[in-house]
Design an enzyme around this catalytic site. Structure first.
Site, PDB file in Angstrom:
ATOM      1  N   SER A 235      22.854  -1.833 -29.302  1.00 14.57           N
ATOM      2  CA  SER A 235      21.360  -2.276 -29.091  1.00 14.57           C
ATOM      3  C   SER A 235      20.572  -2.078 -30.488  1.00 14.57           C
ATOM      4  CB  SER A 235      20.698  -1.839 -28.043  1.00 14.57           C
ATOM      5  OG  SER A 235      21.186  -2.144 -26.903  1.00 14.57           O
ATOM      6  N   PHE A 236      20.061  -3.102 -30.870  1.00 16.27           N
ATOM      7  CA  PHE A 236      19.246  -3.237 -32.266  1.00 16.27           C
ATOM      8  C   PHE A 236      17.908  -2.322 -32.039  1.00 16.27           C
ATOM      9  CE2 PHE A 236      15.479  -5.344 -33.926  1.00 16.27           C
ATOM     10  CZ  PHE A 236      15.779  -5.440 -35.240  1.00 16.27           C
ATOM     11  N   SER A 237      17.029  -2.569 -30.885  1.00 14.45           N
ATOM     12  CA  SER A 237      15.767  -1.985 -30.694  1.00 14.45           C
ATOM     13  C   SER A 237      15.469  -0.544 -31.052  1.00 14.45           C
ATOM     14  CB  SER A 237      15.210  -2.525 -29.398  1.00 14.45           C
ATOM     15  OG  SER A 237      15.310  -3.919 -29.363  1.00 14.45           O
TER      16      SER A 237
ATOM     17  N   THR B  94      16.796  -6.430 -22.101  1.00 10.96           N
ATOM     18  CA  THR B  94      17.887  -7.117 -22.466  1.00 10.96           C
ATOM     19  C   THR B  94      19.087  -7.402 -21.282  1.00 10.96           C
ATOM     20  OG1 THR B  94      19.420  -7.409 -24.452  1.00 10.96           O
ATOM     21  CG2 THR B  94      19.242  -5.335 -23.460  1.00 10.96           C
TER      22      THR B  94
ATOM     23  N   LYS C 106      17.120  -9.762 -17.923  1.00 13.47           N
ATOM     24  CA  LYS C 106      15.841 -10.512 -18.395  1.00 13.47           C
ATOM     25  C   LYS C 106      15.490 -11.492 -17.228  1.00 13.47           C
ATOM     26  CE  LYS C 106      16.936 -11.024 -23.456  1.00 13.47           C
ATOM     27  NZ  LYS C 106      16.987 -11.798 -24.423  1.00 13.47           N
TER      28      LYS C 106
ATOM     29  N   ASP D 151      11.194 -13.719 -27.246  1.00 11.88           N
ATOM     30  CA  ASP D 151      12.184 -14.487 -28.084  1.00 11.88           C
ATOM     31  C   ASP D 151      11.686 -15.831 -28.484  1.00 11.88           C
ATOM     32  OD1 ASP D 151      14.233 -12.691 -27.602  1.00 11.88           O
ATOM     33  OD2 ASP D 151      14.836 -13.472 -25.784  1.00 11.88           O
TER      34      ASP D 151
HETATM   35  P1  NAP Z   1      24.181 -16.180 -22.027  1.00 10.43           P
HETATM   36  O1  NAP Z   1      23.182 -16.193 -20.925  1.00 10.43           O
HETATM   37  O2  NAP Z   1      25.428 -15.418 -21.943  1.00 10.43           O
HETATM   38  O3  NAP Z   1      24.041 -17.766 -22.361  1.00 10.43           O
HETATM   39  C1  NAP Z   1      24.893 -18.060 -23.468  1.00 10.43           C
HETATM   40  C2  NAP Z   1      25.286 -19.706 -22.999  1.00 10.43           C
HETATM   41  O4  NAP Z   1      26.343 -19.913 -23.813  1.00 10.43           O
HETATM   42  C3  NAP Z   1      25.965 -20.032 -21.527  1.00 10.43           C
HETATM   43  O5  NAP Z   1      24.864 -20.322 -20.688  1.00 10.43           O
HETATM   44  C4  NAP Z   1      27.054 -21.077 -21.834  1.00 10.43           C
HETATM   45  O6  NAP Z   1      26.356 -22.251 -21.723  1.00 10.43           O
HETATM   46  C5  NAP Z   1      27.448 -20.845 -23.437  1.00 10.43           C
HETATM   47  N1  NAP Z   1      28.598 -20.228 -23.544  1.00 10.43           N
HETATM   48  C6  NAP Z   1      28.985 -19.219 -23.083  1.00 10.43           C
HETATM   49  N2  NAP Z   1      30.339 -18.789 -23.353  1.00 10.43           N
HETATM   50  C7  NAP Z   1      30.839 -19.671 -23.953  1.00 10.43           C
HETATM   51  C8  NAP Z   1      32.122 -20.343 -24.675  1.00 10.43           C
HETATM   52  N3  NAP Z   1      33.031 -19.458 -24.422  1.00 10.43           N
HETATM   53  N4  NAP Z   1      32.298 -21.565 -24.994  1.00 10.43           N
HETATM   54  C9  NAP Z   1      31.190 -22.397 -24.837  1.00 10.43           C
HETATM   55  N5  NAP Z   1      29.741 -22.120 -24.650  1.00 10.43           N
HETATM   56  C10 NAP Z   1      29.602 -20.729 -24.115  1.00 10.43           C
HETATM   57  O7  NAP Z   1      23.746 -15.603 -23.511  1.00 10.43           O
HETATM   58  P2  NAP Z   1      21.993 -15.539 -23.856  1.00 10.43           P
HETATM   59  O8  NAP Z   1      21.145 -14.404 -23.410  1.00 10.43           O
HETATM   60  O9  NAP Z   1      21.346 -16.886 -23.738  1.00 10.43           O
HETATM   61  O10 NAP Z   1      22.321 -15.219 -25.315  1.00 10.43           O
HETATM   62  C11 NAP Z   1      22.918 -16.173 -26.214  1.00 10.43           C
HETATM   63  C12 NAP Z   1      23.225 -15.692 -27.609  1.00 10.43           C
HETATM   64  O11 NAP Z   1      22.126 -15.472 -28.411  1.00 10.43           O
HETATM   65  C13 NAP Z   1      23.872 -14.198 -27.660  1.00 10.43           C
HETATM   66  O12 NAP Z   1      24.758 -14.041 -28.773  1.00 10.43           O
HETATM   67  C14 NAP Z   1      22.756 -13.343 -28.174  1.00 10.43           C
HETATM   68  O13 NAP Z   1      23.246 -12.090 -28.821  1.00 10.43           O
HETATM   69  C15 NAP Z   1      22.018 -14.221 -29.040  1.00 10.43           C
HETATM   70  N6  NAP Z   1      20.477 -13.856 -28.920  1.00 10.43           N
HETATM   71  C16 NAP Z   1      19.867 -13.592 -30.266  1.00 10.43           C
HETATM   72  C17 NAP Z   1      18.594 -13.367 -30.143  1.00 10.43           C
HETATM   73  C18 NAP Z   1      17.856 -12.995 -31.595  1.00 10.43           C
HETATM   74  O14 NAP Z   1      16.879 -12.563 -31.503  1.00 10.43           O
HETATM   75  N7  NAP Z   1      18.497 -13.196 -32.512  1.00 10.43           N
HETATM   76  C19 NAP Z   1      17.633 -13.119 -28.995  1.00 10.43           C
HETATM   77  C20 NAP Z   1      18.294 -13.664 -27.895  1.00 10.43           C
HETATM   78  C21 NAP Z   1      19.747 -14.007 -27.732  1.00 10.43           C
HETATM   79  P3  NAP Z   1      27.217 -23.481 -20.977  1.00 10.43           P
HETATM   80  O15 NAP Z   1      27.747 -22.767 -19.814  1.00 10.43           O
HETATM   81  O16 NAP Z   1      26.245 -24.480 -20.426  1.00 10.43           O
HETATM   82  O17 NAP Z   1      28.159 -23.942 -21.688  1.00 10.43           O
END
Ligand code: NAP
Length: 243
Positions: free
Chosen positions: A15-17, A61, A65, A101
């Site tokens: 984790s980053f935080s 996280t 969430k 976020d």
């Molecule tokens: P999540 O709940 O796992 O959702 C990711 C979405 O991506 C899923 O709902 C799915 O949508 C799609 N997905 C998952 N696996 C896939 C695959 N193999 N192929 C195509 N689509 C796929 O994750 P999350 O919490 O929303 O976070 C998503 C990303 O954002 C992560 O990489 C996380 O590290 C990043 N993030 C970054 C920040 C930042 O501050 N930079 C903050 C929050 C999150 P569908 O099922 O509808 O296709």
């Protein structure tokens, strides 16, 4: 006594935080501690609070969430709309949930917006996508989700015309994240050009394959690192604002 803050989630080893806040406290001479609390199930949350009565704030996280909502006394309007909380302010008698976020995303995106960025495609439909869509709505940008199963458009239905009429494309899927850096969302990349802005929430690697292909086609690109910093700073402000 030093103020206590922390992060709940599981696992928390990368984790980053914690590292970010340790560094911030040391650099700015802030008398505070930021601790990682990996909990195996959200059912362990009340015991964590009881064991740490001096906690003033927590980040939340994956995978908690959404599961954390049940334990809160109050949520701010944005967190309520998004349906996910990544920041909790702990007062003497209340747990108040926030989502930072959307703040980190909006504040990092805003300086890059140009007049053509009126329509966006959001790839993925998870928690991060919901925060992104909330921010886009606040910014007055029309958006559609692209999903394997449940969004407005499926990847199979994407064509050059849709790509060309949506000049802002945001990857909220984990595709391309370390160590799977050779993956990327399935798009007709050849339809991307100058005037597009590709934003990836991933920050490791710095330039994902999604961003690399956008950049090679002449698009502006942005990774998720600034969003990460800004969401952490927004949490710090919330914890230190009296209400
Ligand atoms: P999540 O709940 O796992 O959702 C990711 C979405 O991506 C899923 O709902 C799915 O949508 C799609 N997905 C998952 N696996 C896939 C695959 N193999 N192929 C195509 N689509 C796929 O994750 P999350 O919490 O929303 O976070 C998503 C990303 O954002 C992560 O990489 C996380 O590290 C990043 N993030 C970054 C920040 C930042 O501050 N930079 C903050 C929050 C999150 P569908 O099922 O509808 O296709």
């Amino acid at each position: 006594m030093a103020s206590l803050y922390g992060l709940i989630g599981y696992p928390l080893s990368h984790s980053f935080s914690p590292a970010y806040f340790h560094h911030k406290f040391a650099k700015q001479g802030i008398d505070a501690i930021y601790q990682a609390y990996p909990i195996l199930t959200i059912n362990d949350f009340p015991a964590l609070l009881n064991a740490n009565p001096s906690l003033k704030g927590l980040n939340v996280t994956i995978p908690y969430k959404e599961q954390i909502l049940h334990y809160l006394d109050e949520m701010d309007a944005a967190a309520e709309t998004i349906g996910a909380v990544n920041c909790i302010k702990i007062t003497s008698d209340r747990l108040i949930g926030y989502n930072t976020d959307h703040i980190g995303f909006a504040d990092s995106l805003r300086p890059l917006l140009r007049k053509q960025h009126t329509h966006a495609l959001v790839l993925g439909t998870g928690g991060a996508a919901k925060a992104v869509m909330y921010a886009l709505h606040q910014l007055g940008i029309d958006c559609k989700t692209v999903s394997r199963t449940s969004g407005d458009i499926t990847y199979d239905n994407l064509n050059d015309e849709i790509i060309q009429s949506h000049r802002l494309i945001i990857n909220t899927t984990p595709l391309g994240m370390y160590p799977d850096a050779n993956q990327c969302p399935s798009l007709p990349y050849k339809a991307i050009g100058q005037g597009h802005l590709l934003y990836d929430l991933i920050y490791n690697p710095e330039e994902t394959l999604f961003l690399k292909q956008g950049s090679e086609a002449g698009a502006a690109i942005k990774n998720g690192y600034e969003m990460l910093i800004l969401q952490a700073e927004a949490s710090w402000q919330i914890w230190n604002t009296t209400r």
